[in-house]
Design an enzyme around this catalytic site. Sequence first.
Site, PDB file in Angstrom:
ATOM      1  N   LYS A   1       0.799  -1.153  -0.127  1.00 55.62           N
ATOM      2  CA  LYS A   1       0.159   0.079   0.146  1.00 55.62           C
ATOM      3  C   LYS A   1       0.784   1.252  -0.075  1.00 55.62           C
ATOM      4  CE  LYS A   1      -0.827  -0.688   4.537  1.00 55.62           C
ATOM      5  NZ  LYS A   1       0.158  -1.783   4.743  1.00 55.62           N
ATOM      6  N   SER A   2       1.698   1.207   0.784  1.00 54.65           N
ATOM      7  CA  SER A   2       2.677   2.552   0.850  1.00 54.65           C
ATOM      8  C   SER A   2       3.354   2.802  -0.351  1.00 54.65           C
ATOM      9  CB  SER A   2       3.822   2.442   2.001  1.00 54.65           C
ATOM     10  OG  SER A   2       2.890   2.370   3.116  1.00 54.65           O
TER      11      SER A   2
ATOM     12  N   SER B   1      -5.860  -0.750   8.410  1.00 60.53           N
ATOM     13  CA  SER B   1      -7.146  -0.286   9.000  1.00 60.53           C
ATOM     14  C   SER B   1      -7.946  -1.546   8.867  1.00 60.53           C
ATOM     15  CB  SER B   1      -7.828   0.855   8.296  1.00 60.53           C
ATOM     16  OG  SER B   1      -8.910   1.087   8.730  1.00 60.53           O
TER      17      SER B   1
END
Length: 171
Positions: free
Chosen positions: A6-7, A74
């Site tokens: 994701k990063s 999350s």
Amino acid sequence: LSGSGKSTIAVALEKVLMQRGKHAYRLDGDNIRHGLNKNLGFSAEDRAENIRRIGEVAKLFADAGMLAVSSFISPYRADRDGVRKLHDDAKLAFIEVYIDCPLEEAEKRDPKGLYKKARAGQIKGFTGIDDPYEAPLKPELVIKNGECTPQQAAAQVIQYLESRGLLRAAK
């Protein structure tokens, strides 16, 4: 999940947005957990507060006309839904992008050695190991990481933003 990419995708996306002259800022664990949220741990309550604060910051950026690119673990659907509602109530766009990466692949990558520590019992409450991850039910976009490069994933997000009228198509 940790190690899902994701990063890396967020960095690629931010770069494309900036090249197109868009005001964008990437929010991720490195720039939030070391400052704004440095007083939070990884309990369910602290994770919820972490995401709530990030949502509030992203809302401020959006209200100022900037694109906030958030890349966070999350794990709880309710927390993500809360951030969505925050944006909806303010009549601001919220796009949930689910980086679909199998746990086995994320563990293979394990850039910080966190899965190894979690499997050894050195980290408790680790998402995907001894703490759940609740995948989104209806994300706006699903990126199957492992089937594309970070640049291709960023292009998918750009294409989605263009289709929603949030960005003009490149000429």
